[in-house]
Design a protein around this motif. Structure first.
Motif, PDB file in Angstrom:
ATOM      1  N   ASP A  29      37.156  44.080 -11.043  1.00  0.00           N
ATOM      2  CA  ASP A  29      37.538  43.247 -12.181  1.00  0.00           C
ATOM      3  C   ASP A  29      38.992  43.551 -12.539  1.00  0.00           C
ATOM      4  O   ASP A  29      39.316  44.677 -12.920  1.00  0.00           O
ATOM      5  CB  ASP A  29      36.618  43.557 -13.363  1.00  0.00           C
ATOM      6  N   PRO A  30      39.902  42.550 -12.408  1.00  0.00           N
ATOM      7  CA  PRO A  30      41.316  42.851 -12.659  1.00  0.00           C
ATOM      8  C   PRO A  30      41.594  43.271 -14.095  1.00  0.00           C
ATOM      9  O   PRO A  30      42.608  43.912 -14.367  1.00  0.00           O
ATOM     10  CB  PRO A  30      42.032  41.535 -12.306  1.00  0.00           C
ATOM     11  N   GLY A  31      40.696  42.942 -15.018  1.00  0.00           N
ATOM     12  CA  GLY A  31      40.875  43.364 -16.395  1.00  0.00           C
ATOM     13  C   GLY A  31      40.695  44.846 -16.606  1.00  0.00           C
ATOM     14  O   GLY A  31      41.031  45.369 -17.674  1.00  0.00           O
ATOM     15  N   LEU A  32      40.189  45.556 -15.588  1.00  0.00           N
ATOM     16  CA  LEU A  32      39.968  46.991 -15.714  1.00  0.00           C
ATOM     17  C   LEU A  32      41.148  47.815 -15.216  1.00  0.00           C
ATOM     18  O   LEU A  32      41.088  49.046 -15.252  1.00  0.00           O
ATOM     19  CB  LEU A  32      38.698  47.396 -14.952  1.00  0.00           C
ATOM     20  N   MET A  33      42.215  47.167 -14.748  1.00  0.00           N
ATOM     21  CA  MET A  33      43.397  47.943 -14.380  1.00  0.00           C
ATOM     22  C   MET A  33      44.071  48.446 -15.646  1.00  0.00           C
ATOM     23  O   MET A  33      44.123  47.744 -16.663  1.00  0.00           O
ATOM     24  CB  MET A  33      44.383  47.106 -13.562  1.00  0.00           C
ATOM     25  N   THR A  34      44.621  49.644 -15.598  1.00  0.00           N
ATOM     26  CA  THR A  34      45.219  50.232 -16.786  1.00  0.00           C
ATOM     27  C   THR A  34      46.551  49.567 -17.124  1.00  0.00           C
ATOM     28  O   THR A  34      47.221  48.981 -16.261  1.00  0.00           O
ATOM     29  CB  THR A  34      45.456  51.736 -16.587  1.00  0.00           C
ATOM     30  N   LEU A  35      46.948  49.693 -18.384  1.00  0.00           N
ATOM     31  CA  LEU A  35      48.244  49.179 -18.814  1.00  0.00           C
ATOM     32  C   LEU A  35      49.377  49.866 -18.060  1.00  0.00           C
ATOM     33  O   LEU A  35      50.375  49.230 -17.691  1.00  0.00           O
ATOM     34  CB  LEU A  35      48.414  49.378 -20.316  1.00  0.00           C
ATOM     35  N   ARG A  36      49.225  51.162 -17.816  1.00  0.00           N
ATOM     36  CA  ARG A  36      50.254  51.884 -17.085  1.00  0.00           C
ATOM     37  C   ARG A  36      50.376  51.358 -15.646  1.00  0.00           C
ATOM     38  O   ARG A  36      51.483  51.220 -15.116  1.00  0.00           O
ATOM     39  CB  ARG A  36      49.937  53.372 -17.086  1.00  0.00           C
ATOM     40  N   GLY A  37      49.242  51.084 -15.023  1.00  0.00           N
ATOM     41  CA  GLY A  37      49.275  50.533 -13.676  1.00  0.00           C
ATOM     42  C   GLY A  37      50.008  49.201 -13.635  1.00  0.00           C
ATOM     43  O   GLY A  37      50.818  48.949 -12.739  1.00  0.00           O
ATOM     44  N   ARG A  38      49.732  48.333 -14.606  1.00  0.00           N
ATOM     45  CA  ARG A  38      50.419  47.040 -14.684  1.00  0.00           C
ATOM     46  C   ARG A  38      51.916  47.235 -14.890  1.00  0.00           C
ATOM     47  O   ARG A  38      52.742  46.522 -14.304  1.00  0.00           O
ATOM     48  CB  ARG A  38      49.846  46.210 -15.830  1.00  0.00           C
ATOM     49  N   GLU A  39      52.276  48.198 -15.715  1.00  0.00           N
ATOM     50  CA  GLU A  39      53.684  48.447 -16.005  1.00  0.00           C
ATOM     51  C   GLU A  39      54.423  48.867 -14.738  1.00  0.00           C
ATOM     52  O   GLU A  39      55.532  48.382 -14.455  1.00  0.00           O
ATOM     53  CB  GLU A  39      53.802  49.535 -17.071  1.00  0.00           C
ATOM     54  N   THR A 214      31.410  44.945 -10.447  1.00  0.00           N
ATOM     55  CA  THR A 214      32.362  44.400 -11.436  1.00  0.00           C
ATOM     56  C   THR A 214      32.997  43.091 -10.987  1.00  0.00           C
ATOM     57  O   THR A 214      33.770  42.500 -11.734  1.00  0.00           O
ATOM     58  CB  THR A 214      33.486  45.394 -11.841  1.00  0.00           C
ATOM     59  N   TRP A 215      32.704  42.624  -9.769  1.00  0.00           N
ATOM     60  CA  TRP A 215      33.197  41.318  -9.329  1.00  0.00           C
ATOM     61  C   TRP A 215      32.259  40.226  -9.855  1.00  0.00           C
ATOM     62  O   TRP A 215      31.106  40.490 -10.187  1.00  0.00           O
ATOM     63  CB  TRP A 215      33.245  41.251  -7.805  1.00  0.00           C
ATOM     64  N   PRO A 216      32.722  38.978  -9.912  1.00  0.00           N
ATOM     65  CA  PRO A 216      31.840  37.907 -10.395  1.00  0.00           C
ATOM     66  C   PRO A 216      30.580  37.735  -9.547  1.00  0.00           C
ATOM     67  O   PRO A 216      29.550  37.290 -10.046  1.00  0.00           O
ATOM     68  CB  PRO A 216      32.729  36.657 -10.323  1.00  0.00           C
ATOM     69  N   HIS A 217      30.644  38.071  -8.247  1.00  0.00           N
ATOM     70  CA  HIS A 217      29.479  37.917  -7.384  1.00  0.00           C
ATOM     71  C   HIS A 217      28.767  39.254  -7.165  1.00  0.00           C
ATOM     72  O   HIS A 217      28.153  39.479  -6.117  1.00  0.00           O
ATOM     73  CB  HIS A 217      29.879  37.299  -6.043  1.00  0.00           C
ATOM     74  N   GLN A 218      28.838  40.126  -8.164  1.00  0.00           N
ATOM     75  CA  GLN A 218      28.126  41.404  -8.099  1.00  0.00           C
ATOM     76  C   GLN A 218      26.643  41.170  -7.813  1.00  0.00           C
ATOM     77  O   GLN A 218      26.014  40.253  -8.342  1.00  0.00           O
ATOM     78  CB  GLN A 218      28.291  42.130  -9.426  1.00  0.00           C
ATOM     79  N   GLN A 219      26.076  42.039  -6.962  1.00  0.00           N
ATOM     80  CA  GLN A 219      24.649  41.999  -6.647  1.00  0.00           C
ATOM     81  C   GLN A 219      24.039  43.366  -6.932  1.00  0.00           C
ATOM     82  O   GLN A 219      24.634  44.396  -6.588  1.00  0.00           O
ATOM     83  CB  GLN A 219      24.418  41.634  -5.175  1.00  0.00           C
ATOM     84  N   VAL A 220      22.866  43.359  -7.546  1.00  0.00           N
ATOM     85  CA  VAL A 220      22.173  44.609  -7.865  1.00  0.00           C
ATOM     86  C   VAL A 220      20.786  44.563  -7.236  1.00  0.00           C
ATOM     87  O   VAL A 220      20.036  43.601  -7.425  1.00  0.00           O
ATOM     88  CB  VAL A 220      22.055  44.812  -9.390  1.00  0.00           C
ATOM     89  N   LEU A 221      20.455  45.598  -6.482  1.00  0.00           N
ATOM     90  CA  LEU A 221      19.145  45.711  -5.858  1.00  0.00           C
ATOM     91  C   LEU A 221      18.498  46.996  -6.360  1.00  0.00           C
ATOM     92  O   LEU A 221      19.090  48.077  -6.262  1.00  0.00           O
ATOM     93  CB  LEU A 221      19.282  45.744  -4.333  1.00  0.00           C
ATOM     94  N   LEU A 222      17.291  46.874  -6.900  1.00  0.00           N
ATOM     95  CA  LEU A 222      16.576  48.021  -7.456  1.00  0.00           C
ATOM     96  C   LEU A 222      15.382  48.373  -6.582  1.00  0.00           C
ATOM     97  O   LEU A 222      14.746  47.503  -5.987  1.00  0.00           O
ATOM     98  CB  LEU A 222      16.100  47.719  -8.883  1.00  0.00           C
ATOM     99  N   GLY A 223      15.089  49.646  -6.502  1.00  0.00           N
ATOM    100  CA  GLY A 223      13.941  50.091  -5.729  1.00  0.00           C
ATOM    101  C   GLY A 223      13.659  51.563  -5.986  1.00  0.00           C
ATOM    102  O   GLY A 223      14.079  52.117  -7.014  1.00  0.00           O
ATOM    103  N   LYS A 224      12.979  52.176  -5.039  1.00  0.00           N
ATOM    104  CA  LYS A 224      12.661  53.601  -5.132  1.00  0.00           C
ATOM    105  C   LYS A 224      13.145  54.292  -3.861  1.00  0.00           C
ATOM    106  O   LYS A 224      13.343  53.654  -2.826  1.00  0.00           O
ATOM    107  CB  LYS A 224      11.158  53.799  -5.325  1.00  0.00           C
ATOM    108  N   LEU A 225      13.286  55.589  -3.944  1.00  0.00           N
ATOM    109  CA  LEU A 225      13.819  56.336  -2.807  1.00  0.00           C
ATOM    110  C   LEU A 225      12.964  56.114  -1.560  1.00  0.00           C
ATOM    111  O   LEU A 225      13.483  56.035  -0.446  1.00  0.00           O
ATOM    112  CB  LEU A 225      13.888  57.826  -3.160  1.00  0.00           C
ATOM    113  N   GLY A 226      11.677  55.955  -1.763  1.00  0.00           N
ATOM    114  CA  GLY A 226      10.786  55.810  -0.610  1.00  0.00           C
ATOM    115  C   GLY A 226      10.824  54.453   0.047  1.00  0.00           C
ATOM    116  O   GLY A 226      10.490  54.337   1.235  1.00  0.00           O
ATOM    117  N   ASP A 227      11.174  53.392  -0.695  1.00  0.00           N
ATOM    118  CA  ASP A 227      11.120  52.042  -0.114  1.00  0.00           C
ATOM    119  C   ASP A 227      12.472  51.335  -0.057  1.00  0.00           C
ATOM    120  O   ASP A 227      12.567  50.195   0.393  1.00  0.00           O
ATOM    121  CB  ASP A 227      10.131  51.165  -0.885  1.00  0.00           C
TER     122      ASP A 227
END
Length: 516
Positions: A29-39, A214-227
């Motif tokens: 997400d470009p909005g998460l770059m710091t002000l110092r980085g932009r400067e 943090t991108w617009p096409h973020q994908q989240v997959l949930l599960g358990k360690l075993g599966d």
């Protein structure tokens, strides 16, 4: 003797010349770059940057700054770490500001320490501008607090990449920690799972995999360690992704806050444009995952022959039909004539907002821009602006391999337009396989986009897209007519030949009631 220690930065810290800055661009997400980085970026003379950066991360870089891509794409590294170190050393200079722009934080699995050591050994001063690391930001955008007073009082960040010499992780210790955040661990996850299970971690442990965090096409997959290995294989879940292992991963179901766009879950192939163009940005903002064919192009500036600059006083109109044409012409011009008053007698016509935006970076405004952003309406607007009575030369700076198709339309009115090649586009992939991932739509933003798609995409893949029901979308009538004449389907056509109209048409098709 120890090297001198730099003073702590103040809030009004200036950008020092003769210094290399290692800057973290954040997770996406470009909005998460710091002000110092932009400067720092705003005063850069040279930017050496990676692949996993949002195109807007480079917004604000001076128009004349050199941009060098060194990232990894499709498993192939454009430049290895030693080559990157050499680039930093070679481009550093006493009067230059060089920025090494890296995704996330340069000192958190970003190899920034290696680059800093190379610079120190060469006697080159450097500064570090921290960035928001993806191991914190991606879980946050998925509704996962990596620490929690009741569920996780500690967290460990680790990489899934094995180093030379084998696995150095103490899995018996890691298995006892409440939260593990794994960078670059998708390919190695079966090994990670086996090690944790063998060390006593429960197969019921919640796991979250966050792709393109943090991108617009973020994908989240949930599960358990075993599966989770099976679930990732079923979903063809691939890098780039962050893995969160521990009870806090289950919070994603309760705390998910990131609003998905109307095209979330859709994969759209955009033909013949560069990553970061307005069409790509608009589709991504609506939540789509955008694929490109050809994959990426290199814009190679061309030297403008001296006779062109000698005849500049005779030029009365500049016509731009691409933002790249504006950028490369202005860069070449300023190298010859640092004072923009050399264009005082020149009127400028542009085909649309992207060209106007590039002009604005050089503090220029067009005299003429049509309301409908295509060549036919540009010609009409130019004639209404009086180009037919022009007593001087008319130039069209653009790509070497593409001439302005409406040039003959001006010639029919007695207007001669000279083609000035200022750059060449070299597409990285000659024949590109589209793979087996489902593609929902194919966007064609110009007749040339169709020609590039036919030239660079595998014919069998294109036929598969048609059979599988991908929606072929045309930006305007000229593009649709060419598609029909060559036997291509036209499922969707924008009512106006503009990027916003095309994207709105696609959104309306897939998510009625939504619009950009």
């Amino acid at each position: 003797m120890a090297p001198p220690v730099a003073a702590l930065p103040s809030r009004a810290m200036s950008v020092e010349r003769g210094v290399v800055y290692l800057v973290g661009a954040g997770p996406g997400d470009p909005g998460l770059m710091t002000l110092r980085g932009r400067e720092v970026l705003s005063q850069a003379d040279c930017v050496i940057y990676d692949y996993l950066l949002h195109p807007q991360a480079l917004d604000g870089v001076p128009a004349l700054a050199e941009r060098i891509f060194v990232g990894k794409r499709g498993g192939a590294q454009v430049a290895d770490q030693e080559a990157i170190n050499r680039l930093l050393i070679e481009h550093a200079g006493p009067d230059k500001v060089v920025v090494r722009l890296k995704g996330g934080d340069p000192f958190c699995f970003g190899r920034g320490g290696e680059e800093a050591r190379a610079l120190r050994r060469s006697g080159i001063p450097f500064r570090v501008v921290p960035g928001v690391t993806s191991g914190i930001a991606a879980p946050a955008y998925a509704g996962i607090p990596i620490t929690d007073r009741e569920a996780a009082s500690s967290v460990c960040f680790l990489t899934g990449h094995e180093q030379a010499g084998g696995d150095r992780h103490d899995w018996s210790a890691l298995a006892k920690l409440p939260t593990l955040v794994v960078y670059m661990g998708v390919r190695q996850f079966p090994r990670i799972r086996d090690q944790l299970l063998a060390a006593g971690r429960s197969p019921e442990t919640p796991v979250a995999a966050i792709r393109w965090g943090t991108w617009p096409h973020q994908q989240v997959l949930l599960g358990k360690l075993g599966d989770m290995v099976k679930r990732m294989a079923e979903r063809q879940f691939a890098a780039p992704a962050i893995l969160v292992i521990g009870h806090v991963a289950s919070f994603a179901r309760e705390l998910d806050w990131c609003q998905l766009g109307p095209l979330a879950g859709r994969q759209i192939l955009v033909a013949g444009v560069l990553r970061g163009d307005p069409l790509t940005l608009a589709l991504e903002a609506a939540g789509a995952r955008v694929l490109h064919c050809p994959g990426e192009a290199i814009e190679q500036p061309l030297a403008v022959p001296a006779q062109w600059w000698q005849s500049l006083p005779a030029c009365r109109w500049l016509i731009f039909t691409s933002g790249a044409g504006v950028r490369h012409f202005m860069q070449a011009l300023l190298r010859q004539h640092p004072d923009l008053r050399c264009l005082a007698q020149v009127d400028i016509g542009v085909i649309g907002p992207s060209c106007a935006a590039e002009l604005a970076r050089f503090h220029l405004q067009p005299r003429c821009m049509p309301q409908v952003h295509d060549s036919r309406h540009l010609v009409e607007a130019l004639l209404q602006a009086g180009i037919g009575q022009c007593q001087g030369e008319i130039w069209h700076p653009g790509a070497a391999e593409v001439s302005w198709t409406s040039g003959p339309s001006l010639a029919a009115h007695g207007v001669t337009c000279r083609e000035l090649p200022v750059y060449r586009q070299q597409w990285r992939s000659q024949v590109m396989r589209l793979g087996d991932e489902p593609i929902d739509a194919v966007c064609l933003s110009s007749p040339s986009a169709l020609r590039r798609l036919r030239r660079h995409a595998d014919p069998e893949d294109l036929q598969r897209l048609i059979r599988d029901g991908a929606q072929f979308c045309a930006i305007g009538q000229a593009t649709a007519d060419l598609m029909v004449s060559q036997g291509w389907p036209v499922h969707l056509q924008a009512p106006r030949p503009t990027t916003s109209s095309l994207v709105d048409t696609i959104i309306t098709h897939y998510a009625p009631g939504s619009s950009i």
